[in-house]
Design a protein around this motif. Structure first.
Motif, mmCIF file in Angstrom:
data_model
loop_
_atom_site.group_PDB
_atom_site.id
_atom_site.type_symbol
_atom_site.label_atom_id
_atom_site.label_comp_id
_atom_site.label_asym_id
_atom_site.label_seq_id
_atom_site.Cartn_x
_atom_site.Cartn_y
_atom_site.Cartn_z
ATOM 1 N N TYR A 186 0.846 -1.194 0.000
ATOM 2 C CA TYR A 186 0.000 0.000 0.000
ATOM 3 C C TYR A 186 0.882 1.245 0.000
ATOM 4 C CZ TYR A 186 -3.889 -3.105 1.090
ATOM 5 O OH TYR A 186 -4.829 -4.109 1.041
ATOM 6 N N THR A 187 0.417 2.283 -0.668
ATOM 7 C CA THR A 187 1.103 3.569 -0.651
ATOM 8 C C THR A 187 0.061 4.643 -0.356
ATOM 9 O OG1 THR A 187 0.795 4.323 -2.947
ATOM 10 C CG2 THR A 187 2.490 2.647 -2.572
ATOM 11 N N PRO A 188 0.481 5.902 -0.147
ATOM 12 C CA PRO A 188 -0.494 6.935 0.197
ATOM 13 C C PRO A 188 -1.589 7.137 -0.843
ATOM 14 C CG PRO A 188 1.700 7.678 0.781
ATOM 15 C CD PRO A 188 1.877 6.394 0.030
ATOM 16 N N THR A 189 -1.320 6.802 -2.117
ATOM 17 C CA THR A 189 -2.339 7.067 -3.130
ATOM 18 C C THR A 189 -2.929 5.820 -3.778
ATOM 19 O OG1 THR A 189 -0.657 7.311 -4.863
ATOM 20 C CG2 THR A 189 -1.373 9.323 -3.707
ATOM 21 N N ARG A 190 -2.191 4.694 -3.781
ATOM 22 C CA ARG A 190 -2.746 3.482 -4.388
ATOM 23 C C ARG A 190 -1.897 2.273 -3.993
ATOM 24 N NH1 ARG A 190 -1.095 4.407 -10.775
ATOM 25 N NH2 ARG A 190 1.077 4.980 -10.395
ATOM 26 N N PRO A 191 -2.490 1.086 -4.011
ATOM 27 C CA PRO A 191 -1.728 -0.124 -3.720
ATOM 28 C C PRO A 191 -1.049 -0.678 -4.978
ATOM 29 C CG PRO A 191 -4.068 -0.315 -3.095
ATOM 30 C CD PRO A 191 -3.938 0.834 -4.034
ATOM 31 N N PHE A 192 -0.036 -1.519 -4.732
ATOM 32 C CA PHE A 192 0.621 -2.259 -5.804
ATOM 33 C C PHE A 192 0.518 -3.749 -5.501
ATOM 34 C CE2 PHE A 192 2.554 1.882 -6.209
ATOM 35 C CZ PHE A 192 2.723 2.043 -7.581
ATOM 36 N N LEU A 193 0.082 -4.528 -6.477
ATOM 37 C CA LEU A 193 0.056 -5.972 -6.355
ATOM 38 C C LEU A 193 1.421 -6.498 -6.793
ATOM 39 C CD1 LEU A 193 -1.556 -8.593 -5.816
ATOM 40 C CD2 LEU A 193 -2.213 -8.551 -8.235
ATOM 41 N N ILE A 194 2.193 -7.037 -5.832
ATOM 42 C CA ILE A 194 3.562 -7.473 -6.103
ATOM 43 C C ILE A 194 3.605 -8.924 -6.562
ATOM 44 C CG2 ILE A 194 5.887 -7.639 -5.143
ATOM 45 C CD1 ILE A 194 4.735 -4.791 -5.231
ATOM 46 N N ARG A 195 2.835 -9.780 -5.896
ATOM 47 C CA ARG A 195 2.737 -11.187 -6.279
ATOM 48 C C ARG A 195 1.306 -11.651 -6.075
ATOM 49 N NH1 ARG A 195 8.247 -14.533 -4.802
ATOM 50 N NH2 ARG A 195 9.702 -12.796 -5.057
ATOM 51 N N LEU A 196 0.910 -12.636 -6.873
ATOM 52 C CA LEU A 196 -0.440 -13.180 -6.778
ATOM 53 C C LEU A 196 -0.389 -14.696 -6.840
ATOM 54 C CD1 LEU A 196 -3.562 -12.771 -6.782
ATOM 55 C CD2 LEU A 196 -3.433 -12.708 -9.278
ATOM 56 N N ASN A 197 -1.005 -15.352 -5.855
ATOM 57 C CA ASN A 197 -1.152 -16.811 -5.876
ATOM 58 C C ASN A 197 0.189 -17.513 -6.084
ATOM 59 O OD1 ASN A 197 -2.875 -19.094 -5.679
ATOM 60 N ND2 ASN A 197 -2.802 -19.366 -7.896
ATOM 61 N N ASP A 198 1.217 -17.051 -5.404
ATOM 62 C CA ASP A 198 2.564 -17.595 -5.536
ATOM 63 C C ASP A 198 2.671 -18.839 -4.646
ATOM 64 O OD1 ASP A 198 5.288 -18.154 -5.392
ATOM 65 O OD2 ASP A 198 5.866 -16.045 -5.482
#
Length: 233
Positions: free
Chosen positions: A185-197
């Motif tokens: 999460y960041t102040p303005t939007r989240p980042f999806l770093i990994r999914l279903n790893d």
């Protein structure tokens, strides 16, 4: 902001039998216990600032095996969706219910008979992880890693929120047993770093040592790396 690792519990007896466990006290089966041990080996060495768990036993069993030295805090907001009368039923039977296609295509409108609305489930789960993330960041700093062990639909709802997707799209997301999904999460939007790893090396999630004058980067700001960047090493 801190970085969240979402861990789905290992496989349960209900998963293996094709049933919908819901909030029943189903436990890990032999495969699920092996998955928990394996994901623990992947998590070993990560400097986890906090570990949080759904109150259900399958999540607590997963963490007991994966991270035995890190007792979790219990977070009721991460409990499984309240499926009401669907709970404990075989999925093959539920697939014939008139509500099934609504669950698949328009989940934001679903209220399970005698149970919870899927929109309410998503709202309380997202609210829980965002509260915890803010608290972890305040206590441990923006480079902290923390982990939450929870359930498939919960993880899918949190990912949908992070991606800015309407809840009606969340069935396109997959969260397998013992998988790791990572969100920053960041102040303005989240980042999806990994999914279903389910098998990758997690060491790249450890932030590098700071320089005396840290430069602004996608890891610490709300800006995406144009072109995709070099990734983690």
């Amino acid at each position: 902001m801190a970085t969240l690792l979402l861990l789905r519990h290992g496989r349960t007896t209900a998963n293996a039998d094709g049933g919908l466990a819901g909030r029943q006290p189903v436990e890990l089966d032999d495969t699920g216990r092996a998955q928990a041990v394996a994901v623990g080996a992947r998590l070993a060495g990560l400097p986890l600032a906090e570990v949080v768990s759904s109150p259900l036993i399958r999540c607590r069993q997963t963490l007991d095996l994966a991270l035995p030295d890190l007792p979790p805090a219990v977070e009721d907001g991460l409990i499984e969706c309240g499926y009401g009368e669907w709970e404990g039923q075989p999925l093959k039977k539920l697939a014939k219910d008139p509500l099934w296609p609504v669950v698949q295509l328009h989940p934001s409108a679903v209220v399970f008979p005698g149970g919870e609305a899927m929109a309410a489930m998503a709202g309380r789960a997202v609210g829980a992880v965002r509260r915890w993330d803010a608290d972890v960041t305040e206590k441990h700093g923006a480079e902290a890693l923390w982990l939450a062990c929870t359930h498939g639909d919960i993880i899918k709802a949190i990912v949908a929120d992070a991606m800015g997707l309407h809840l009606d799209h969340f069935q396109r997301i997959v969260a397998d047993p013992a998988s790791v999904t990572v969100i920053r999460y960041t102040p303005t939007r989240p980042f999806l770093i990994r999914l279903n790893d389910t098998g990758g090396d997690l060491a790249g999630l450890v932030p590098p040592k700071r320089r005396r004058r840290p430069r602004k980067s996608a890891a610490t700001s709300s800006d995406a790396v144009v072109g995709g960047g070099a990734g983690t090493t």
